[in-house]
Write a protein that holds these residues in place. Structure first.
Motif, PDB file in Angstrom:
ATOM      1  N   PHE A   1     -40.932  38.816  53.973  1.00  0.00           N
ATOM      2  CA  PHE A   1     -42.101  38.512  54.523  1.00  0.00           C
ATOM      3  C   PHE A   1     -42.506  37.807  53.441  1.00  0.00           C
ATOM      4  O   PHE A   1     -43.912  36.945  54.014  1.00  0.00           O
ATOM      5  N   VAL A   2     -42.364  38.253  52.424  1.00  0.00           N
ATOM      6  CA  VAL A   2     -43.256  37.131  51.175  1.00  0.00           C
ATOM      7  C   VAL A   2     -42.950  36.170  50.672  1.00  0.00           C
ATOM      8  O   VAL A   2     -42.814  35.360  49.613  1.00  0.00           O
TER       9      VAL A   2
ATOM     10  N   TYR B   1     -43.823  28.639  46.174  1.00  0.00           N
ATOM     11  CA  TYR B   1     -44.510  28.025  44.983  1.00  0.00           C
ATOM     12  C   TYR B   1     -43.660  28.082  43.830  1.00  0.00           C
ATOM     13  O   TYR B   1     -43.358  26.977  43.176  1.00  0.00           O
TER      14      TYR B   1
ATOM     15  N   ALA C   1     -46.766  36.704  54.807  1.00  0.00           N
ATOM     16  CA  ALA C   1     -47.260  37.109  53.689  1.00  0.00           C
ATOM     17  C   ALA C   1     -47.445  38.144  53.279  1.00  0.00           C
ATOM     18  O   ALA C   1     -48.298  39.461  52.538  1.00  0.00           O
TER      19      ALA C   1
ATOM     20  N   ILE D   1     -46.837  39.641  42.755  1.00  0.00           N
ATOM     21  CA  ILE D   1     -46.464  38.546  42.724  1.00  0.00           C
ATOM     22  C   ILE D   1     -47.746  38.102  43.677  1.00  0.00           C
ATOM     23  O   ILE D   1     -48.125  36.638  43.572  1.00  0.00           O
TER      24      ILE D   1
ATOM     25  N   ALA E   1     -40.185  44.037  53.253  1.00  0.00           N
ATOM     26  CA  ALA E   1     -41.499  43.297  52.655  1.00  0.00           C
ATOM     27  C   ALA E   1     -41.492  41.868  51.684  1.00  0.00           C
ATOM     28  O   ALA E   1     -42.067  40.533  51.401  1.00  0.00           O
TER      29      ALA E   1
ATOM     30  N   PRO F   1     -43.864  31.917  50.971  1.00  0.00           N
ATOM     31  CA  PRO F   1     -44.513  31.931  49.906  1.00  0.00           C
ATOM     32  C   PRO F   1     -43.902  31.854  48.533  1.00  0.00           C
ATOM     33  O   PRO F   1     -44.099  30.421  47.966  1.00  0.00           O
ATOM     34  N   VAL F   2     -43.521  32.670  48.357  1.00  0.00           N
ATOM     35  CA  VAL F   2     -43.241  32.488  46.789  1.00  0.00           C
ATOM     36  C   VAL F   2     -41.947  31.428  46.490  1.00  0.00           C
ATOM     37  O   VAL F   2     -41.866  30.744  45.339  1.00  0.00           O
TER      38      VAL F   2
ATOM     39  N   ILE G   1     -53.857  24.715  39.870  1.00  0.00           N
ATOM     40  CA  ILE G   1     -52.907  23.732  39.557  1.00  0.00           C
ATOM     41  C   ILE G   1     -53.098  22.645  40.812  1.00  0.00           C
ATOM     42  O   ILE G   1     -53.162  22.597  41.761  1.00  0.00           O
TER      43      ILE G   1
ATOM     44  N   LEU H   1     -44.729  46.847  48.990  1.00  0.00           N
ATOM     45  CA  LEU H   1     -43.912  45.558  48.287  1.00  0.00           C
ATOM     46  C   LEU H   1     -43.388  45.178  46.992  1.00  0.00           C
ATOM     47  O   LEU H   1     -44.696  46.160  46.206  1.00  0.00           O
ATOM     48  N   PRO H   2     -42.372  46.110  45.918  1.00  0.00           N
ATOM     49  CA  PRO H   2     -42.210  46.012  44.970  1.00  0.00           C
ATOM     50  C   PRO H   2     -43.195  44.485  44.440  1.00  0.00           C
ATOM     51  O   PRO H   2     -42.955  43.396  44.679  1.00  0.00           O
TER      52      PRO H   2
ATOM     53  N   GLY I   1     -49.567  35.567  40.794  1.00  0.00           N
ATOM     54  CA  GLY I   1     -48.497  34.928  40.488  1.00  0.00           C
ATOM     55  C   GLY I   1     -48.789  33.356  41.446  1.00  0.00           C
ATOM     56  O   GLY I   1     -48.847  32.506  41.340  1.00  0.00           O
ATOM     57  N   LEU I   2     -48.855  33.953  42.993  1.00  0.00           N
ATOM     58  CA  LEU I   2     -49.298  32.916  43.689  1.00  0.00           C
ATOM     59  C   LEU I   2     -50.441  32.550  43.280  1.00  0.00           C
ATOM     60  O   LEU I   2     -50.419  30.970  43.983  1.00  0.00           O
TER      61      LEU I   2
ATOM     62  N   THR J   1     -44.785  24.219  43.477  1.00  0.00           N
ATOM     63  CA  THR J   1     -45.363  24.166  41.873  1.00  0.00           C
ATOM     64  C   THR J   1     -44.505  24.235  40.677  1.00  0.00           C
ATOM     65  O   THR J   1     -45.142  23.818  39.690  1.00  0.00           O
TER      66      THR J   1
ATOM     67  N   THR K   1     -51.638  31.810  40.794  1.00  0.00           N
ATOM     68  CA  THR K   1     -52.026  30.980  39.824  1.00  0.00           C
ATOM     69  C   THR K   1     -51.867  29.586  40.492  1.00  0.00           C
ATOM     70  O   THR K   1     -52.397  28.276  39.827  1.00  0.00           O
ATOM     71  N   GLY K   2     -51.064  29.613  41.190  1.00  0.00           N
ATOM     72  CA  GLY K   2     -50.499  28.085  41.929  1.00  0.00           C
ATOM     73  C   GLY K   2     -52.306  27.520  42.593  1.00  0.00           C
ATOM     74  O   GLY K   2     -52.180  26.224  42.667  1.00  0.00           O
TER      75      GLY K   2
ATOM     76  N   ASN L   1     -38.922  47.981  51.699  1.00  0.00           N
ATOM     77  CA  ASN L   1     -39.011  47.477  50.611  1.00  0.00           C
ATOM     78  C   ASN L   1     -38.211  45.716  51.323  1.00  0.00           C
ATOM     79  O   ASN L   1     -38.913  44.768  50.777  1.00  0.00           O
TER      80      ASN L   1
END
Lengths: 297, 311
Positions: free
Chosen positions: A19-20, A27, B125, B140, A16, A23-24, B150, B134-135, B143-144, A31, B146-147, A13
């Motif tokens: 790794f993301v 964002y 990613a 996630i 992971a 982008p999070v 815009i 991945l929780p 959510g991404l 954004t 939705t970007g 977890n």
């Protein structure tokens, strides 16, 4: 045993999430935060530097009666006339290229070159090509005896000129997608239709057209989203928004209000309206698409 | 070994194969059934496609030809297509008179940094979303996504204000930094591609004691390299050709990207009627991408066709 497994899962977890993470975070920072900020800024009178004076919905009321903004919205939608024309032409091209003829790869490459070319360079080129006296377009028209207008200086011809250029530039892209879709249509469908005595046009209408429908939908949606944001060619070909604002697009108008006249709050309100319009139109297209596919089933 | 099976089972490859050789389709059609009428039809189609090809190419040829004309030839009637004495001097003047060179450098810095770092963050990613525990994985991802909804014009003013507050206006950073955090469309595409990679090879690597970084870098990244390469090229071209974001941020000529430089030259030299210089600069600006396209045209066209039909 169970303890080891869950420890491994927890470690996975964490990896992971790491790794993301980029982008999070991107964002949230670039954004989500700007969107929230835009909503607030659109409710203020603000020049970008000084204090933001809260004015409620004043900006939104103002833009409803802003002749230039409405004109620029009208122009933006007017440009979209080019979308069905371009799609029709590129579908015809794709059908033509699905035949067994020489030089197909060369044709495909040639039609695709404008797609990859820099829009700024292409706009500069076409601005010169539309020159009333010495431009390529009018010289070509003169060959068939037509005395062309001074395209970009004419309130009548400036918009069609920009549409024509956009079709020329985008043709190759839609053509490639259509060609891929046509080639994935099972050959047996055409053969069966041929046995039933269907002629070329009937086969096109009843097989090709329905089979490429997903591509048409994709192209219409992306072209409308992209077309709603038309800016580069407007700013380069008609730096002052064209004769009597006849080429100004919505994004061009917003950009000018924000960065030339420092009306940041007001420009943000217009940008939000544009964003919402794009969203609503896209949602309508998706719901229409869903309804029509039921009709076919 | 398991990698090759993963690739041969990949439906993407089979799908594109047809596109690679559009002329070699129609295996069911025997030579007998190619009647005279189809041959006439083929000939007609060829003629029409050729006429269209001329329309597609003529403006670009005219651009190059204009760049080699003298100023008087530019305004000659009837038009001159092949300049009497090609004015190669235009291209020499261009490097001296303008910021073309720095424009090149700046465009390259932005496009290369964004695509190299951006494809790495995107691949990581995509791997985490597609293949790892991945929780809130779906939350996630959606959510991404939705970007995408815009549009940039809605974000550009707040982003500009953010970057101007930290003093990044008139630098390349606002063009680079947001993009290296990743692009959701690229993540989406790579995730699709990873769906075809069997979980068993990852499980096997885990049992062998590989860390997740090793699994990603040694196992996953080589597998998804074709998809990454395609996205890399398309992304590079998009950034190289970008115009709106650069004109928001870059004011000093030496700090501008190539597209902004040529747009400014267009304004500046049009008053002097120096169209050869303008056309030459525009041609130079699209030349690198044109070269990349001509070299990798098959891969580029295939991946474009794929991203469209998948999307």
């Amino acid at each position: 045993m169970a303890g080891t497994a869950s420890r491994l899962h927890r470690s996975e977890n964490r990896w992971a999430l790491a790794f993301v993470a980029a982008p999070v975070i991107g964002y949230l920072l670039f954004t989500l935060y700007p969107v929230c900020f835009a909503v607030y800024a659109s409710l203020t009178n603000w020049n970008g530097l000084g204090v933001m004076r809260f004015v409620g919905l004043d900006n939104y009321v103002k833009l409803l009666s802003d002749a230039n903004f409405l004109e620029s919205l009208y122009n933006t939608f007017f440009y979209m006339i080019g979308i069905p024309i371009g799609l029709g032409m590129s579908l015809a091209l794709a059908v033509a290229m699905n035949r067994k003829i020489v030089g197909l790869t060369a044709f495909r490459t040639i039609y695709y070159v404008p797609v990859i070319s820099s829009l700024a360079a292409i706009a500069i080129l076409w601005q010169w090509a539309y020159n009333g006296d010495f431009g390529l377009v009018n010289q070509a028209l003169a060959l068939v005896g037509i005395d062309g207008p001074n395209w970009l200086a004419s309130t009548v011809w400036a918009k069609p000129a920009i549409i024509l250029m956009a079709i020329w530039k985008g043709l190759g892209y839609s053509m490639i997608l259509y060609l891929a879709a046509i080639q994935s249509v099972p050959r047996s469908l055409y053969e069966a239709a041929q046995l039933d005595g269907a002629n070329g046009w009937q086969r096109f209408r009843t097989i090709t057209l329905p089979m490429v429908r997903p591509v048409t939908f994709f192209l219409v949606v992306t072209n409308v989203i992209g077309g709603a944001q038309i800016f580069t060619e407007i700013n380069i070909m008609t730096p002052s928004g064209g004769p009597e604002y006849s080429t100004a697009s919505a994004v061009w108008h917003i950009w000018r209000q924000a960065f030339r006249y420092q009306q940041m709050g007001y420009a943000t309100a217009m940008a939000i309206v544009l964003g919402l319009l794009i969203l609503i139109i896209t949602l309508i297209q998706f719901s229409l698409n869903r309804r029509n596919s039921f009709a076919i089933d | 070994m398991s990698l090759t099976t993963a690739q041969s089972r990949d439906p993407l490859n089979t799908k594109t194969r047809g596109l690679a050789s559009p002329g070699r389709k129609a295996p069911g059609r025997t030579p007998m059934s190619r009647t005279t009428s189809t041959r006439i039809g083929d000939w007609l189609v060829f003629t029409l496609l050729s006429a269209g090809a001329i329309v597609m190419v003529a403006p670009l040829v005219w651009m190059v030809s204009t760049s080699l004309k003298t100023k008087t030839e530019v305004f000659a009637l009837p038009p001159v297509w092949i300049p009497e004495v090609p004015q190669w001097d235009t291209y020499v003047r261009m490097w001296q008179d303008s910021s073309i060179l720095t424009g090149f450098q700046n465009s390259f810095i932005v496009a290369a940094t964004v695509t190299v770092l951006g494809t790495i963050t995107c691949s990581m990613a995509a791997f985490a979303i597609a293949k790892m525990r991945l929780p809130f994985s779906n939350l996630i991802f959606v959510g991404l996504l939705t970007g995408i909804m815009i549009p940039y014009p809605t974000l550009m003013i707040p982003q500009f204000v953010m970057f101007s507050r930290i003093g990044w206006v008139d630098t390349l950073l606002p063009l680079i930094v947001p993009a290296i955090f990743g692009n959701i469309l690229v993540i989406f595409f790579l995730r699709q591609y990873l769906e075809n990679v069997p979980n068993s090879i990852i499980e096997a690597a885990k049992i062998d004691g590989a860390s997740f970084w090793q699994i990603f870098w040694r196992l996953i990244f080589p597998i998804i390299r074709p998809a990454v390469a395609a996205q890399f090229i398309l992304w590079f071209m998009a950034i190289w050709n970008d115009y709106l974001a650069p004109i928001l941020y870059l004011n000093t000529p030496g700090r501008q990207t190539l597209q902004v430089v040529i747009a400014n030259m267009n304004v500046q030299y049009a008053t002097q009627r120096d169209y050869p210089l303008i056309m030459g600069a525009s041609f130079i600006a699209l030349l690198p991408i044109l070269a990349i396209f001509l070299i990798f045209q098959r891969q580029i066209i295939e991946s474009v066709a794929l991203s469209g039909t998948k999307g």
